[in-house]
Design a protein around this motif. Structure first.
Motif, short mmCIF file in Angstrom:
data_model
loop_
_atom_site.label_atom_id
_atom_site.label_comp_id
_atom_site.label_asym_id
_atom_site.label_seq_id
_atom_site.Cartn_x
_atom_site.Cartn_y
_atom_site.Cartn_z
N GLY A 111 0.82 -1.21 0.00
CA GLY A 111 0.00 0.00 0.00
C GLY A 111 0.86 1.26 0.00
N LYS A 112 0.37 2.29 -0.66
CA LYS A 112 1.08 3.56 -0.73
C LYS A 112 0.55 4.51 0.34
CE LYS A 112 2.96 2.76 -4.95
NZ LYS A 112 3.58 1.48 -4.96
N TYR A 113 1.45 5.32 0.91
CA TYR A 113 1.05 6.29 1.91
C TYR A 113 2.05 7.44 1.92
CZ TYR A 113 4.65 4.13 4.83
OH TYR A 113 5.84 3.64 5.31
N TYR A 114 1.62 8.56 2.51
CA TYR A 114 2.49 9.74 2.62
C TYR A 114 3.07 9.81 4.03
CZ TYR A 114 -0.18 11.10 -1.49
OH TYR A 114 -0.77 11.13 -2.72
N SER A 115 4.31 10.26 4.11
CA SER A 115 4.91 10.50 5.42
C SER A 115 4.20 11.70 6.06
CB SER A 115 6.41 10.80 5.28
OG SER A 115 6.60 12.06 4.66
N GLY A 116 4.37 11.85 7.36
CA GLY A 116 3.77 12.99 8.05
C GLY A 116 4.23 14.31 7.48
N GLU A 117 5.51 14.39 7.14
CA GLU A 117 6.09 15.62 6.59
C GLU A 117 5.45 15.95 5.24
OE1 GLU A 117 10.39 16.92 4.78
OE2 GLU A 117 10.40 15.77 6.63
N VAL A 118 5.29 14.95 4.38
CA VAL A 118 4.70 15.17 3.06
C VAL A 118 3.22 15.55 3.21
CG1 VAL A 118 4.03 14.05 0.89
CG2 VAL A 118 6.33 13.71 1.80
N ALA A 119 2.50 14.88 4.10
CA ALA A 119 1.09 15.19 4.31
C ALA A 119 0.92 16.63 4.80
CB ALA A 119 0.48 14.22 5.32
N GLU A 120 1.80 17.07 5.67
CA GLU A 120 1.76 18.44 6.18
C GLU A 120 2.01 19.44 5.06
OE1 GLU A 120 4.47 20.55 9.41
OE2 GLU A 120 3.56 18.71 10.20
N ARG A 121 2.99 19.14 4.21
CA ARG A 121 3.31 20.03 3.09
C ARG A 121 2.16 20.07 2.08
NH1 ARG A 121 5.04 24.57 1.49
NH2 ARG A 121 6.03 24.57 -0.54
N LEU A 122 1.53 18.91 1.85
CA LEU A 122 0.37 18.88 0.94
C LEU A 122 -0.75 19.76 1.46
CD1 LEU A 122 0.20 15.09 0.00
CD2 LEU A 122 0.71 16.99 -1.54
N GLU A 123 -1.00 19.70 2.75
CA GLU A 123 -2.05 20.53 3.34
C GLU A 123 -1.76 22.01 3.12
OE1 GLU A 123 -4.24 21.24 7.64
OE2 GLU A 123 -2.93 19.51 7.38
N LYS A 124 -0.51 22.41 3.30
CA LYS A 124 -0.13 23.81 3.09
C LYS A 124 -0.29 24.20 1.63
CE LYS A 124 3.10 24.08 6.95
NZ LYS A 124 4.49 24.19 7.37
N LEU A 125 0.12 23.33 0.71
CA LEU A 125 -0.01 23.63 -0.72
C LEU A 125 -1.48 23.80 -1.11
CD1 LEU A 125 2.64 21.20 -2.24
CD2 LEU A 125 2.78 23.70 -2.13
N VAL A 126 -2.34 22.92 -0.61
CA VAL A 126 -3.77 23.01 -0.91
C VAL A 126 -4.36 24.29 -0.34
CG1 VAL A 126 -6.02 21.97 -0.43
CG2 VAL A 126 -4.12 20.53 -1.17
N ASN A 127 -4.03 24.61 0.90
CA ASN A 127 -4.54 25.84 1.51
C ASN A 127 -4.10 27.07 0.75
OD1 ASN A 127 -5.95 24.48 3.49
ND2 ASN A 127 -4.29 24.59 4.98
N ASN A 128 -2.84 27.10 0.31
CA ASN A 128 -2.34 28.23 -0.47
C ASN A 128 -3.06 28.33 -1.81
OD1 ASN A 128 -0.53 29.04 1.48
ND2 ASN A 128 1.20 27.96 0.58
N ALA A 129 -3.28 27.22 -2.48
CA ALA A 129 -3.98 27.22 -3.76
C ALA A 129 -5.41 27.73 -3.59
CB ALA A 129 -3.97 25.82 -4.38
#
Length: 57
Positions: free
Chosen positions: A23-41
């Motif tokens: 199974g594929k998953y994101y690390s905590g660091e990547v998930a946090e960065r994704l959240e920031k990118l989505v919020n900025n967009a």
């Protein structure tokens, strides 16, 4: 991702793979960065956003 009429595509996102189930998953660091990118967009109020994770991170 579709959020209230906004489409956000984030490409080249690094992920991990479970050695037991594959199974594929994101690390905590990547998930946090994704959240920031989505919020900025979302703040830019664009209808469609395509973000390259490698260049934005």
């Amino acid at each position: 991702m579709n959020d209230k009429g906004c489409v956000i595509v984030i490409k080249n996102v690094p992920c991990e793979e479970c050695e037991q189930c594959g199974g594929k998953y994101y690390s905590g660091e990547v998930a946090e960065r994704l959240e920031k990118l989505v919020n900025n967009a979302k703040m830019l109020m664009q209808e469609i956003s395509v973000i390259d994770y490698v260049k934005a991170a």
